[in-house]
Design a protein around this motif. Structure first.
Motif, short mmCIF file in Angstrom:
data_model
loop_
_atom_site.label_atom_id
_atom_site.label_comp_id
_atom_site.label_asym_id
_atom_site.label_seq_id
_atom_site.Cartn_x
_atom_site.Cartn_y
_atom_site.Cartn_z
N TRP A 99 0.85 -1.19 0.00
CA TRP A 99 0.00 0.00 0.00
C TRP A 99 0.88 1.24 0.00
O TRP A 99 1.88 1.30 0.71
CB TRP A 99 -0.89 0.02 1.23
N LEU A 100 0.50 2.24 -0.78
CA LEU A 100 1.15 3.55 -0.75
C LEU A 100 0.13 4.54 -0.21
O LEU A 100 -0.95 4.71 -0.79
CB LEU A 100 1.62 3.97 -2.15
N GLU A 101 0.47 5.21 0.89
CA GLU A 101 -0.44 6.13 1.55
C GLU A 101 0.21 7.49 1.68
O GLU A 101 1.42 7.60 1.91
CB GLU A 101 -0.84 5.60 2.93
N GLY A 102 -0.60 8.54 1.57
CA GLY A 102 -0.10 9.90 1.73
C GLY A 102 0.81 10.30 0.58
O GLY A 102 0.77 9.76 -0.52
N VAL A 103 1.67 11.28 0.85
CA VAL A 103 2.68 11.72 -0.12
C VAL A 103 3.94 10.92 0.17
O VAL A 103 4.58 11.10 1.20
CB VAL A 103 2.94 13.23 -0.01
N ILE A 104 4.31 10.03 -0.74
CA ILE A 104 5.38 9.08 -0.45
C ILE A 104 6.13 8.71 -1.71
O ILE A 104 5.58 8.76 -2.82
CB ILE A 104 4.78 7.81 0.21
N THR A 105 7.39 8.35 -1.54
CA THR A 105 8.20 7.77 -2.61
C THR A 105 8.68 6.40 -2.14
O THR A 105 9.32 6.29 -1.10
CB THR A 105 9.42 8.65 -2.94
N LEU A 106 8.34 5.38 -2.90
CA LEU A 106 8.68 4.01 -2.55
C LEU A 106 9.67 3.45 -3.56
O LEU A 106 9.44 3.52 -4.76
CB LEU A 106 7.42 3.14 -2.52
N GLU A 107 10.78 2.91 -3.06
CA GLU A 107 11.76 2.27 -3.92
C GLU A 107 11.55 0.76 -3.91
O GLU A 107 11.44 0.15 -2.85
CB GLU A 107 13.18 2.60 -3.47
N VAL A 108 11.51 0.17 -5.11
CA VAL A 108 11.29 -1.27 -5.25
C VAL A 108 12.44 -1.86 -6.06
O VAL A 108 12.73 -1.40 -7.16
CB VAL A 108 9.95 -1.57 -5.96
N ARG A 109 13.07 -2.88 -5.51
CA ARG A 109 14.19 -3.53 -6.20
C ARG A 109 13.71 -4.51 -7.26
O ARG A 109 12.61 -5.04 -7.17
CB ARG A 109 15.07 -4.27 -5.18
N GLU A 110 14.57 -4.74 -8.24
CA GLU A 110 14.27 -5.71 -9.29
C GLU A 110 14.19 -7.10 -8.68
O GLU A 110 15.00 -7.46 -7.83
CB GLU A 110 15.36 -5.64 -10.36
N GLY A 111 13.18 -7.89 -9.09
CA GLY A 111 12.88 -9.12 -8.38
C GLY A 111 13.23 -10.41 -9.09
O GLY A 111 12.89 -11.48 -8.60
N SER A 112 13.90 -10.36 -10.23
CA SER A 112 14.24 -11.60 -10.93
C SER A 112 15.34 -12.34 -10.18
O SER A 112 16.23 -11.73 -9.58
CB SER A 112 14.71 -11.31 -12.35
N GLY A 113 15.28 -13.68 -10.21
CA GLY A 113 16.31 -14.48 -9.56
C GLY A 113 17.65 -14.33 -10.28
O GLY A 113 17.72 -14.34 -11.51
N ARG A 114 18.71 -14.19 -9.50
CA ARG A 114 20.04 -14.03 -10.08
C ARG A 114 21.02 -14.98 -9.40
O ARG A 114 20.90 -15.26 -8.21
CB ARG A 114 20.54 -12.58 -9.93
N LYS A 115 21.99 -15.44 -10.16
CA LYS A 115 23.02 -16.30 -9.59
C LYS A 115 24.07 -15.49 -8.84
O LYS A 115 24.69 -15.95 -7.90
CB LYS A 115 23.69 -17.12 -10.69
#
Length: 225
Positions: A99-115
């Protein structure tokens, strides 16, 4: 000129959509894009497509920033995931489910599996991890409820917790309904109104066997002598 195709998905749960302004920034190993606004009116279960134009190739996309801005009234948004297709056709997935609430900046990392992780090579990922750990340490603190008792979260109510760690409204309603049903059942069977000690195990079994707790009553059997 590098062109990235972006697809932003909203969750299909109750009230997941929003009328607030949402924008996105792509962050790669060689730089980052400008903040690009996504269309308004996010509906539950819907997807928004947009293109992000950059002056140069950003390299592998390591994280994204989702910016939420409140126009008039607060309207929380539940982001399911974001998919970014690079100019060379490489697809990057960013699972969010937050959930994103209010005035916000959310950072999301790349989710692919890596060796092989690239955290040691990119300072921006190190900083992201450090900020994430600090935020969790601040959000989840313990306090002593009573001497000799197990410690509990340092909040006065579950409503003080972030929406992402609370039960969903559907699950919370289900719990409240089950609680009301059990209280009513125990009241009708005389369990809540009983102020004296139990006279026998058969008396306990007769009460619990009338509710979903009949398994408990079935366990109240004295071992053979």
């Amino acid at each position: 000129m590098a062109v990235y195709k972006v697809k932003v998905a909203t969750g299909d749960i109750l009230k997941a959509g929003t009328k607030n302004s949402i924008s996105i920034t792509l962050v790669g190993s060689r730089g980052e894009s400008r903040q690009t606004t996504i269309k308004h009116w996010f509906l539950p279960g819907s997807e928004k497509d947009l293109t992000v134009h950059c002056e140069q190739d950003l390299g592998p996309i390591v994280l994204i920033r989702l910016h939420k801005w409140r126009l008039f009234l607060e309207d929380a948004w539940f982001c399911k995931d974001v998919r970014v297709t690079a100019p060379d056709g490489t697809l990057y997935r960013f699972p969010c489910y937050l959930w994103l609430e209010g005035v916000i900046t959310l950072e999301v990392r790349e989710g692919s599996g890596r060796k092989k992780l690239v955290d040691d090579e990119l300072e921006i990922l190190k900083e992201h991890r450090r900020q994430e750990l600090e935020a969790r340490q601040e959000a989840y603190q313990w306090k002593i409820f009573a001497e000799g008792w197990p410690r509990c979260l340092n909040v006065d109510s579950v409503l003080d917790l972030d929406s992402n760690v609370q039960f969903s409204c559907v699950r919370a309603t289900d719990f409240k309904g089950a609680l009301i049903f059990q209280k009513t059942s125990h009241l009708l069977t005389g369990f809540l109104s009983k102020s004296t000690s139990w006279k026998s195990l058969d008396e306990m079994r007769s009460i619990f066997s009338r509710s979903k707790g009949r398994e408990i009553g079935g366990c109240l059997v004295c071992p053979p002598p």
